[in-house]
Design a protein around this motif. Structure first.
Motif, PDB file in Angstrom:
ATOM      1  N   UNK A  34     -12.031 -10.653  -1.282  1.00 32.15           N
ATOM      2  CA  UNK A  34     -12.168 -10.101   0.067  1.00 32.15           C
ATOM      3  C   UNK A  34     -12.724  -8.676  -0.007  1.00 32.15           C
ATOM      4  N   UNK A  35     -13.501  -8.298   0.983  1.00 32.19           N
ATOM      5  CA  UNK A  35     -14.047  -6.944   1.062  1.00 32.19           C
ATOM      6  C   UNK A  35     -13.085  -6.001   1.768  1.00 32.19           C
ATOM      7  N   UNK A  36     -12.328  -6.525   2.730  1.00 37.75           N
ATOM      8  CA  UNK A  36     -11.432  -5.709   3.550  1.00 37.75           C
ATOM      9  C   UNK A  36     -10.079  -6.391   3.661  1.00 37.75           C
ATOM     10  N   UNK A  37      -9.031  -5.575   3.617  1.00 41.54           N
ATOM     11  CA  UNK A  37      -7.676  -6.067   3.831  1.00 41.54           C
ATOM     12  C   UNK A  37      -6.997  -5.144   4.826  1.00 41.54           C
ATOM     13  N   UNK A  38      -6.525  -5.716   5.912  1.00 43.68           N
ATOM     14  CA  UNK A  38      -5.732  -4.965   6.881  1.00 43.68           C
ATOM     15  C   UNK A  38      -4.307  -5.489   6.732  1.00 43.68           C
ATOM     16  N   UNK A  39      -3.482  -4.714   6.051  1.00 46.21           N
ATOM     17  CA  UNK A  39      -2.124  -5.137   5.744  1.00 46.21           C
ATOM     18  C   UNK A  39      -1.138  -4.580   6.736  1.00 46.21           C
ATOM     19  N   UNK A  40      -0.630  -5.420   7.626  1.00 44.87           N
ATOM     20  CA  UNK A  40       0.364  -5.006   8.613  1.00 44.87           C
ATOM     21  C   UNK A  40       1.650  -5.749   8.260  1.00 44.87           C
ATOM     22  N   UNK A  41       2.486  -5.106   7.451  1.00 44.91           N
ATOM     23  CA  UNK A  41       3.677  -5.766   6.957  1.00 44.91           C
ATOM     24  C   UNK A  41       4.654  -4.721   6.449  1.00 44.91           C
ATOM     25  N   UNK A  42       5.636  -5.154   5.707  1.00 43.40           N
ATOM     26  CA  UNK A  42       6.613  -4.237   5.137  1.00 43.40           C
ATOM     27  C   UNK A  42       6.109  -3.633   3.832  1.00 43.40           C
ATOM     28  N   UNK A  43       6.741  -2.564   3.424  1.00 43.91           N
ATOM     29  CA  UNK A  43       6.373  -1.883   2.187  1.00 43.91           C
ATOM     30  C   UNK A  43       6.459  -2.827   0.993  1.00 43.91           C
ATOM     31  N   UNK A  44       5.483  -2.757   0.102  1.00 44.13           N
ATOM     32  CA  UNK A  44       5.487  -3.564  -1.106  1.00 44.13           C
ATOM     33  C   UNK A  44       4.914  -4.955  -0.959  1.00 44.13           C
ATOM     34  N   UNK A  45       4.458  -5.329   0.219  1.00 47.28           N
ATOM     35  CA  UNK A  45       3.918  -6.680   0.430  1.00 47.28           C
ATOM     36  C   UNK A  45       2.570  -6.873  -0.261  1.00 47.28           C
ATOM     37  N   UNK A  46       1.789  -5.806  -0.303  1.00 50.44           N
ATOM     38  CA  UNK A  46       0.492  -5.852  -0.979  1.00 50.44           C
ATOM     39  C   UNK A  46       0.672  -5.181  -2.331  1.00 50.44           C
ATOM     40  N   UNK A  47       0.401  -5.923  -3.404  1.00 53.65           N
ATOM     41  CA  UNK A  47       0.612  -5.394  -4.745  1.00 53.65           C
ATOM     42  C   UNK A  47      -0.706  -4.970  -5.387  1.00 53.65           C
ATOM     43  N   UNK A  48      -0.588  -4.294  -6.502  1.00 53.27           N
ATOM     44  CA  UNK A  48      -1.771  -3.897  -7.274  1.00 53.27           C
ATOM     45  C   UNK A  48      -2.609  -5.128  -7.634  1.00 53.27           C
ATOM     46  N   UNK A  49      -1.935  -6.222  -7.991  1.00 54.56           N
ATOM     47  CA  UNK A  49      -2.633  -7.470  -8.337  1.00 54.56           C
ATOM     48  C   UNK A  49      -3.505  -7.950  -7.170  1.00 54.56           C
ATOM     49  N   UNK A  50      -2.979  -7.862  -5.957  1.00 53.32           N
ATOM     50  CA  UNK A  50      -3.754  -8.281  -4.788  1.00 53.32           C
ATOM     51  C   UNK A  50      -5.038  -7.460  -4.671  1.00 53.32           C
ATOM     52  N   UNK A  51      -4.907  -6.141  -4.785  1.00 52.60           N
ATOM     53  CA  UNK A  51      -6.075  -5.259  -4.647  1.00 52.60           C
ATOM     54  C   UNK A  51      -7.062  -5.487  -5.792  1.00 52.60           C
TER      55      UNK A  51
END
Length: 66
Positions: A34-51
């Protein structure tokens, strides 16, 4: 991330509306290349692995309430 069987009724309805053709099975699948991620969630939901799995030079808007 909750599996489909763990979702409550309103979440199942949202999943049915927004992912009708099963574009992504889970968050990891959704962010891959993905080129863009808009993460609207709780802290820690998006990890380094995801990015790291995103396209080169991704844009990430992390909007979380701790």
């Amino acid at each position: 991330m909750a599996k489909r069987a763990e979702l409550i009724a309103p979440d199942v309805e949202t999943d049915d509306l927004l992912n009708r053709i099963e574009i992504a099975k889970d968050l990891a699948d959704a962010v891959t290349d993905a080129d863009v991620l808009i993460g609207v969630s709780g802290a820690g939901s998006i990890t380094r692995h995801h990015v790291e799995s995103m396209a080169e030079d991704p844009v990430v808007f992390a909007l979380a309430n701790p």
